[in-house]
Design an enzyme around this catalytic site. Structure first.
Site, PDB file in Angstrom:
ATOM      1  N   ALA A 120       0.819  -1.227   0.000  1.00 23.61           N
ATOM      2  CA  ALA A 120       0.000   0.000   0.000  1.00 23.61           C
ATOM      3  C   ALA A 120       0.846   1.267   0.000  1.00 23.61           C
ATOM      4  CB  ALA A 120      -0.927   0.002   1.214  1.00 23.61           C
ATOM      5  N   THR A 121       2.152   1.126   0.287  1.00 24.15           N
ATOM      6  CA  THR A 121       3.014   2.317   0.272  1.00 24.15           C
ATOM      7  C   THR A 121       3.738   2.452  -1.076  1.00 24.15           C
ATOM      8  OG1 THR A 121       4.830   1.011   1.185  1.00 24.15           O
ATOM      9  CG2 THR A 121       3.453   2.186   2.768  1.00 24.15           C
ATOM     10  N   GLY A 122       3.435   1.573  -2.015  1.00 27.22           N
ATOM     11  CA  GLY A 122       4.179   1.504  -3.280  1.00 27.22           C
ATOM     12  C   GLY A 122       3.575   2.342  -4.403  1.00 27.22           C
ATOM     13  N   ARG A 144       6.143  -2.021   4.986  1.00 26.97           N
ATOM     14  CA  ARG A 144       7.033  -2.069   6.156  1.00 26.97           C
ATOM     15  C   ARG A 144       7.096  -0.735   6.881  1.00 26.97           C
ATOM     16  NH1 ARG A 144      12.102  -4.112   3.044  1.00 26.97           N
ATOM     17  NH2 ARG A 144      11.033  -2.645   1.680  1.00 26.97           N
ATOM     18  N   ASP A 190      -4.031  -8.781 -15.852  1.00 22.43           N
ATOM     19  CA  ASP A 190      -3.306  -8.367 -17.040  1.00 22.43           C
ATOM     20  C   ASP A 190      -4.022  -7.090 -17.453  1.00 22.43           C
ATOM     21  OD1 ASP A 190      -2.582  -7.884 -19.746  1.00 22.43           O
ATOM     22  OD2 ASP A 190      -1.801  -9.916 -19.840  1.00 22.43           O
ATOM     23  N   HIS A 191      -3.411  -5.937 -17.164  1.00 20.10           N
ATOM     24  CA  HIS A 191      -4.216  -4.712 -17.289  1.00 20.10           C
ATOM     25  C   HIS A 191      -4.613  -4.410 -18.737  1.00 20.10           C
ATOM     26  CE1 HIS A 191      -0.104  -3.098 -17.527  1.00 20.10           C
ATOM     27  NE2 HIS A 191      -0.632  -2.224 -18.349  1.00 20.10           N
ATOM     28  N   HIS A 251       0.702  -9.673 -22.242  1.00 22.71           N
ATOM     29  CA  HIS A 251      -0.193  -8.721 -22.910  1.00 22.71           C
ATOM     30  C   HIS A 251      -0.451  -9.056 -24.389  1.00 22.71           C
ATOM     31  CE1 HIS A 251       0.445  -6.668 -19.242  1.00 22.71           C
ATOM     32  NE2 HIS A 251       1.594  -6.125 -19.556  1.00 22.71           N
ATOM     33  N   LYS A 299      10.412  -0.789 -26.770  1.00 23.65           N
ATOM     34  CA  LYS A 299      10.650   0.467 -26.054  1.00 23.65           C
ATOM     35  C   LYS A 299      11.414   1.412 -26.967  1.00 23.65           C
ATOM     36  CE  LYS A 299      10.632  -1.158 -21.324  1.00 23.65           C
ATOM     37  NZ  LYS A 299       9.374  -0.484 -20.983  1.00 23.65           N
TER      38      LYS A 299
HETATM   39  P1  NAP Z   1       7.006  -0.562  -5.413  1.00 22.48           P
HETATM   40  O1  NAP Z   1       6.705   0.862  -5.628  1.00 22.48           O
HETATM   41  O2  NAP Z   1       8.450  -0.970  -5.306  1.00 22.48           O
HETATM   42  O3  NAP Z   1       6.272  -1.000  -4.066  1.00 22.48           O
HETATM   43  C1  NAP Z   1       6.558  -2.201  -3.427  1.00 22.48           C
HETATM   44  C2  NAP Z   1       5.684  -2.332  -2.203  1.00 22.48           C
HETATM   45  O4  NAP Z   1       6.085  -3.533  -1.549  1.00 22.48           O
HETATM   46  C3  NAP Z   1       5.861  -1.196  -1.219  1.00 22.48           C
HETATM   47  O5  NAP Z   1       4.609  -0.869  -0.698  1.00 22.48           O
HETATM   48  C4  NAP Z   1       6.734  -1.811  -0.140  1.00 22.48           C
HETATM   49  O6  NAP Z   1       6.436  -1.256   1.105  1.00 22.48           O
HETATM   50  C5  NAP Z   1       6.266  -3.249  -0.177  1.00 22.48           C
HETATM   51  N1  NAP Z   1       7.279  -4.144   0.382  1.00 22.48           N
HETATM   52  C6  NAP Z   1       8.520  -4.384  -0.071  1.00 22.48           C
HETATM   53  N2  NAP Z   1       9.140  -5.272   0.741  1.00 22.48           N
HETATM   54  C7  NAP Z   1       8.251  -5.586   1.699  1.00 22.48           C
HETATM   55  C8  NAP Z   1       8.291  -6.444   2.823  1.00 22.48           C
HETATM   56  N3  NAP Z   1       9.364  -7.186   3.123  1.00 22.48           N
HETATM   57  N4  NAP Z   1       7.204  -6.522   3.605  1.00 22.48           N
HETATM   58  C9  NAP Z   1       6.108  -5.785   3.340  1.00 22.48           C
HETATM   59  N5  NAP Z   1       5.990  -4.976   2.275  1.00 22.48           N
HETATM   60  C10 NAP Z   1       7.060  -4.869   1.484  1.00 22.48           C
HETATM   61  O7  NAP Z   1       6.371  -1.505  -6.506  1.00 22.48           O
HETATM   62  P2  NAP Z   1       5.097  -1.196  -7.442  1.00 22.48           P
HETATM   63  O8  NAP Z   1       5.568  -0.442  -8.627  1.00 22.48           O
HETATM   64  O9  NAP Z   1       4.007  -0.616  -6.625  1.00 22.48           O
HETATM   65  O10 NAP Z   1       4.718  -2.643  -7.980  1.00 22.48           O
HETATM   66  C11 NAP Z   1       3.993  -3.582  -7.210  1.00 22.48           C
HETATM   67  C12 NAP Z   1       3.647  -4.770  -8.086  1.00 22.48           C
HETATM   68  O11 NAP Z   1       2.840  -4.340  -9.146  1.00 22.48           O
HETATM   69  C13 NAP Z   1       4.864  -5.449  -8.730  1.00 22.48           C
HETATM   70  O12 NAP Z   1       4.605  -6.821  -8.833  1.00 22.48           O
HETATM   71  C14 NAP Z   1       4.906  -4.859 -10.127  1.00 22.48           C
HETATM   72  O13 NAP Z   1       5.500  -5.751 -11.048  1.00 22.48           O
HETATM   73  C15 NAP Z   1       3.423  -4.703 -10.392  1.00 22.48           C
HETATM   74  N6  NAP Z   1       3.107  -3.669 -11.376  1.00 22.48           N
HETATM   75  C16 NAP Z   1       3.387  -2.359 -11.113  1.00 22.48           C
HETATM   76  C17 NAP Z   1       3.056  -1.387 -12.035  1.00 22.48           C
HETATM   77  C18 NAP Z   1       3.319   0.067 -11.773  1.00 22.48           C
HETATM   78  O14 NAP Z   1       2.880   0.879 -12.615  1.00 22.48           O
HETATM   79  N7  NAP Z   1       3.972   0.456 -10.687  1.00 22.48           N
HETATM   80  C19 NAP Z   1       2.408  -1.745 -13.229  1.00 22.48           C
HETATM   81  C20 NAP Z   1       2.117  -3.096 -13.458  1.00 22.48           C
HETATM   82  C21 NAP Z   1       2.465  -4.039 -12.513  1.00 22.48           C
HETATM   83  P3  NAP Z   1       7.563  -0.721   2.130  1.00 22.48           P
HETATM   84  O15 NAP Z   1       8.605  -0.081   1.294  1.00 22.48           O
HETATM   85  O16 NAP Z   1       6.803   0.204   3.011  1.00 22.48           O
HETATM   86  O17 NAP Z   1       8.008  -1.944   2.790  1.00 22.48           O
END
Ligand code: NAP
Length: 505
Positions: free
Chosen positions: A35-37, A68, A202-203, A265, A365
């Site tokens: 949720a913080t990501g 975390r 799969d968005h 995709h 890309k």
């Molecule tokens: P991100 O910004 O790196 O966020 C990762 C999240 O995981 C953070 O909330 C982090 O929280 C949490 N995390 C990491 N280690 C942890 C631990 N040990 N315990 C608990 N929480 C933990 O990644 P994201 O871009 O949001 O992507 C998330 C998923 O969505 C991935 O599988 C990615 O492939 C997929 N995805 C993302 C996008 C996009 O546009 N971002 C698009 C398609 C798919 P803390 O740092 O607070 O621990």
């Protein structure tokens, strides 16, 4: 003027809320890992907010955000409000915001710590008791893929998947890195959840144009008859991006376009395109028909891949007048990396309908434009009876991203001209307030509708089809071409179509 605008928006939102349809949604606890990501911030909170505004959230729901970081509930809500300001497609309504945010709580949890799940379980149960809800639980794993197996195992061990209501698990791509890892991951997940409870996002399947392919053909017999397969010469699916690897080299330099875009995709778009024709089908039949399509996709053997597959990497170039560095100079990319940033292929679907109609797919890309589209090219028999080059083939183009639209290309002649000129009939949907894919997908998952999620059989068959290509890439049996950043891709991809007398659209 500003006040007037705010007033109008407020009236529109009130109207939206009072116009609530009864979607018959069941109460639920939405447990959001990550949720913080970034994904939560850019997509998930805005999606939940817009569903809330449309009356598409249950009367009673609570969201427990996990990460975390040691955040308070209050700080978490502030972060959500910030994300809505930045990314919501509808303006934030000050008077409704607290109502929305009240549904959110935060819990600091390290997913690698099994004991932490007990605390989370207690928090969920307390919420369910306070709100007297029926125990429906939706777990959304928006975390790095290497955590998915572990989280499912810990949810199972701590009994969070044991509930009086329904339970569902939403997971993000990538699903494994090859056939073997995907099978292993699925086996692990199936120890905690049944297949019908697993929603693999799969968005691309959440894009309105993709979801509406069925209704486009069903509600428009004219489109159906236009797409008479006897008249189509080939189908082309393109997903091109302007951006480079950005900050994702850690992941992308091992995944490449083949895993990042093709296995999921592009193959999903091939399935969605091929299943709707020649006959119209109902939503219930979609998954079954998709499986039939992917089963009919002619395998490409590892040692023959070079004939039908092109892989390439971007070289230095120019985009929008700005110089752009080559892939190998991007931060985090391995020296001498042979990773593919571009992929193109010629496919054949060996069923009665599509046997003689090749599909060409490509993605990359650092190309000249951002565009996802499906192009149906029609046979051009008039060309034989007219002077060379005088007519162009008819095309039906379905634009999926960033704009949605439908274009038909025709040949027309006016009195002042001796020759035919290409003319376009074009409908473009205004893109400023289009529902995001995550809105549609989250809504479906809450309702238990898995139509636009990837079923395990589809995922497994896609990996099965891709696996020989992964091995061919690994063993350098497919040459690695280059293309200048900002171009339309490598010359080899143009030559692939030229062999069949076609060109990319
Ligand atoms: P991100 O910004 O790196 O966020 C990762 C999240 O995981 C953070 O909330 C982090 O929280 C949490 N995390 C990491 N280690 C942890 C631990 N040990 N315990 C608990 N929480 C933990 O990644 P994201 O871009 O949001 O992507 C998330 C998923 O969505 C991935 O599988 C990615 O492939 C997929 N995805 C993302 C996008 C996009 O546009 N971002 C698009 C398609 C798919 P803390 O740092 O607070 O621990």
């Amino acid at each position: 003027m500003l006040r007037e605008n705010t007033l109008t928006q407020s009236i529109q939102t009130e109207a939206l809320l009072s116009d609530k349809k009864d979607y018959n949604m069941e109460d639920l606890t939405f447990v959001l890992f990550g949720a913080t990501g970034d994904l939560a911030k850019r997509k998930l909170f805005p999606a939940l907010y817009n569903l809330f505004l449309e009356g598409k959230m249950p009367e009673s729901f609570s969201v427990i955000g996990l990460g975390r970081r040691e955040w308070s509930h209050e700080f978490f809500r502030e972060k959500i409000a910030e994300s809505l300001e930045l990314y919501s497609r509808r303006d934030v309504q000050e008077e409704l915001l607290p109502k929305f945010l009240n549904h959110f709580q935060y819990c600091a949890l390290d997913v690698t710590n099994p004991a932490a799940y007990e605390h989370l379980h207690a928090m969920i149960r307390q919420g369910e008791e306070t709100k007297a809800t029926s125990g429906n639980r939706l777990f959304y794993l928006s975390v790095a893929p290497n955590f998915i197996e572990l989280i499912a195992e810990n949810l199972n061990r701590a009994g969070l998947n044991q509930t009086t209501g329904w339970r569902r698990l939403i997971i993000e791509k990538p699903f494994g890195t090859d056939l073997q890892t995907a099978r292993r991951l699925n086996k692990k997940l199936s120890e905690a959840f049944d297949e019908v409870e697993i929603y693999r996002i799969d968005h691309y399947l959440g894009k309105p144009m993709v979801q509406n392919l069925a209704s486009l053909v069903f509600a428009n017999p004219a489109v159906g008859s236009l797409l008479d397969l006897k008249k189509i010469s080939n189908v082309q699916i393109t997903a091109s991006e302007i951006v480079g690897v950005e900050t994702r080299a850690d992941y992308y330099d091992h995944a490449g376009a083949i895993r990042d875009m093709v296995q999921n995709h592009l193959l999903q778009l091939v399935m969605m395109t091929a299943l709707h024709l020649p006959e119209t089908i109902t939503a219930d039949e979609i998954s079954m028909k998709k499986i039939e399509v992917i089963q009919s996709l002619r395998p490409i053997k590892q040692d023959e891949a070079y004939r039908d597959v092109i892989r390439a990497q971007y070289d230095a170039g120019e985009i929008n007048g700005e110089p752009v560095i080559r892939y190998l100079d991007e931060p985090g990319v391995e020296e001498n990396s042979k990773n593919d940033t571009y992929f193109a292929a010629r496919l054949h679907i060996d069923n009665d309908a599509w046997r003689d109609i090749p599909f060409y797919i490509r993605t990359g890309k650092r190309l000249d434009k951002k565009s996802t589209r499906i192009v149906f090219e029609f046979k051009n028999p008039v060309r034989e009876s007219l002077p060379a080059e005088e007519t162009v083939p008819n095309l039906l183009i379905l634009e999926i991203n960033p704009h949605e639209g439908i274009t038909l290309r025709l040949n027309v002649k006016d009195e002042s001209s001796e020759f035919f000129q290409p003319a376009y009939i074009n409908f473009t949907k205004p893109s400023d307030n289009l529902a995001d894919a995550y809105e549609l997908l989250l809504f479906d998952a809450m309702l238990g509708n898995a139509t636009f999620f990837a079923h395990w059989n589809e995922v497994e068959l896609s990996w099965q089809w891709i696996q020989p290509l992964l091995e061919a890439f690994e063993n350098n049996q497919v040459p690695l071409h280059t293309y200048p950043a900002g171009s339309t891709g490598p010359k080899a991809a143009d030559d692939l179509l030229k062999q069949d007398g076609f060109a990319w659209w």
